[in-house]
Design a protein around this motif. Sequence first.
Motif, short mmCIF file in Angstrom:
data_model
loop_
_atom_site.label_atom_id
_atom_site.label_comp_id
_atom_site.label_asym_id
_atom_site.label_seq_id
_atom_site.Cartn_x
_atom_site.Cartn_y
_atom_site.Cartn_z
N ILE A 1 21.34 -7.89 -11.54
CA ILE A 1 20.33 -7.80 -10.48
C ILE A 1 20.16 -6.13 -8.98
CG2 ILE A 1 20.53 -7.97 -7.70
CD1 ILE A 1 20.31 -10.67 -9.89
N GLN A 2 18.93 -6.06 -9.61
CA GLN A 2 18.01 -4.21 -9.33
C GLN A 2 17.44 -5.12 -8.15
OE1 GLN A 2 16.31 -3.04 -12.35
NE2 GLN A 2 18.10 -2.60 -13.82
N ILE A 3 17.81 -2.87 -7.11
CA ILE A 3 16.71 -3.07 -6.07
C ILE A 3 15.22 -3.51 -6.07
CG2 ILE A 3 15.82 -1.68 -4.68
CD1 ILE A 3 19.65 -0.36 -4.33
N ALA A 4 14.78 -4.30 -5.59
CA ALA A 4 13.09 -4.19 -6.17
C ALA A 4 12.61 -3.85 -4.96
CB ALA A 4 13.17 -5.12 -6.81
N HIS A 5 11.14 -3.41 -5.16
CA HIS A 5 10.17 -3.48 -4.17
C HIS A 5 9.08 -4.14 -4.57
CE1 HIS A 5 7.94 -2.45 -0.12
NE2 HIS A 5 7.58 -1.42 -1.13
N ARG A 6 7.94 -4.98 -3.27
CA ARG A 6 7.18 -5.69 -3.54
C ARG A 6 5.84 -4.72 -2.95
NH1 ARG A 6 3.67 -10.17 -5.34
NH2 ARG A 6 1.96 -10.15 -4.62
N ASP A 7 4.75 -3.93 -3.18
CA ASP A 7 3.97 -3.18 -2.63
C ASP A 7 3.31 -3.78 -1.75
OD1 ASP A 7 4.76 -0.84 -3.84
OD2 ASP A 7 3.66 -1.35 -5.43
N ALA A 8 3.09 -3.33 -1.05
CA ALA A 8 1.89 -4.19 0.01
C ALA A 8 0.42 -3.67 -0.02
CB ALA A 8 2.28 -3.88 1.99
N THR A 9 -0.48 -5.40 -0.63
CA THR A 9 -1.30 -5.25 -1.26
C THR A 9 -2.12 -5.51 -0.03
OG1 THR A 9 -1.35 -7.42 -1.53
CG2 THR A 9 -0.53 -5.54 -3.03
N ASN A 10 -2.34 -5.44 1.16
CA ASN A 10 -3.13 -5.95 2.08
C ASN A 10 -2.43 -6.10 3.73
OD1 ASN A 10 -1.40 -8.80 2.85
ND2 ASN A 10 -2.48 -9.60 0.73
N TRP A 11 -3.06 -6.04 4.62
CA TRP A 11 -2.70 -6.26 6.01
C TRP A 11 -1.64 -7.34 6.52
CZ3 TRP A 11 -2.94 -9.86 10.00
CH2 TRP A 11 -3.30 -11.26 9.99
N SER A 12 -1.13 -7.51 6.35
CA SER A 12 -0.71 -9.09 6.32
C SER A 12 0.22 -8.96 5.54
CB SER A 12 -0.87 -10.08 5.64
OG SER A 12 -1.19 -10.16 4.92
N ASP A 13 0.34 -7.71 4.33
CA ASP A 13 2.06 -8.01 3.72
C ASP A 13 2.17 -6.40 5.17
OD1 ASP A 13 1.28 -9.57 1.99
OD2 ASP A 13 0.59 -8.05 0.17
N TRP A 14 1.34 -5.49 4.79
CA TRP A 14 2.17 -4.48 6.07
C TRP A 14 2.15 -4.51 7.32
CZ3 TRP A 14 3.47 0.13 3.98
CH2 TRP A 14 2.06 1.08 2.79
N VAL A 15 1.95 -5.95 7.65
CA VAL A 15 3.00 -6.29 9.07
C VAL A 15 3.63 -6.80 8.33
CG1 VAL A 15 2.11 -8.45 10.58
CG2 VAL A 15 0.23 -7.09 10.33
N ALA A 16 3.74 -7.04 7.99
CA ALA A 16 5.67 -7.92 7.42
C ALA A 16 6.76 -6.53 6.85
CB ALA A 16 5.64 -9.02 5.90
#
Length: 355
Positions: free
Chosen positions: A98-113
């Motif tokens: 298990i590793q630390i991971a991050h999903r890049d925000a690609t649109n406005w809804s991702d940035w809101v979350a």
Amino acid sequence: MNSLTISSTTPLRVAARPQSLFCLAARSYSGVTPTTFYGSFRVNRRSSPVAYSSKRLISSTPQNQIKEYFPPPQTPGVKEVQSAWVHPVYTESQMRTIQIAHRDATNWSDWVALGTVRIFRWGMDFVTGYKHPEPGQELDAKFKMTEKKWLARFIFLESVAGVPGMVGGMLRHLRSLRRMKRDNGWIETLLEEAFNERMHLLTFLKLAEPGWFMRFMVLGAQGVFFNGFFLSYLISPRICHRFVGYLEEEAVITYTRAIQELEDGKLPEWNTLEAPEIAVQYWQMPEDKRTMKDLLMYIRADEAKHREVNHTLGNLVQATDPNPYQTQYQDPTKEHPSKGMENLKGEGWERKDIF
């Protein structure tokens, strides 16, 4: 999740009543509420041979009010109550990957979350005085985490973490009834996630007992968070699943840091602390893998799975796509999402890779 045989335990005892001032944050969907109060701490001595006698952040009740958080059934003729879900068996090698991971925000809804989660995390760290050191940095004593501070953080966060799955499952259940159409497997996974988070909380409650003020904080945070998430899920389920995905990314970071501090010898009281029986049965922990470190690794693995599941659900067409974690595929040789740790993707599965 396998069936659980719950046995009664000895009452939780009072270890100390220090009069130190501290702050705790009530994390909710709409923000963070700082609160200052005096606290004390009690532990379950049967679960731990260590006598906790220093300052404690989560209890303000001078004496025990209840004997058991998860009591066995008292109905005549009833031996045990079985769980509806069987928890997948994790191997040690799977949990260590298990590793630390991050999903890049690609649109406005991702940035809101993502922005909402970052505000919550910053506020929680600020009001509780938490600060993670940079490589080679030595923090002041007031920022150093102890076993008590970690348990306080775990209990409060896990008491709120079980809300999103229950809200999502409930709303999809009502939607299925209202439209008289199948839900295609989403309800089961969301409710199972809520159940899993509740088991995390029940496990930590075997190690420490919150007092009346902590319970009040949990009640307030849950009330705000439930209603906020309820309204948000009605507006955009996709943003809500992305929000939970980012929230679980932070959970993986939190448990990874706790495990690292334990391995570095900064949490000596946990070296001899064994996992409670409820955890042993739930995760089907091997006989030689029942330490506090093992328990944290199991919980971190669960959070990593929730991270993947919610990022994946956030990539799907909410109204029509079937739940990939409840689906039997025509081509079993192709890699697909699974309930266990096989094919785990920290950033979630893209829709084109599933269907």
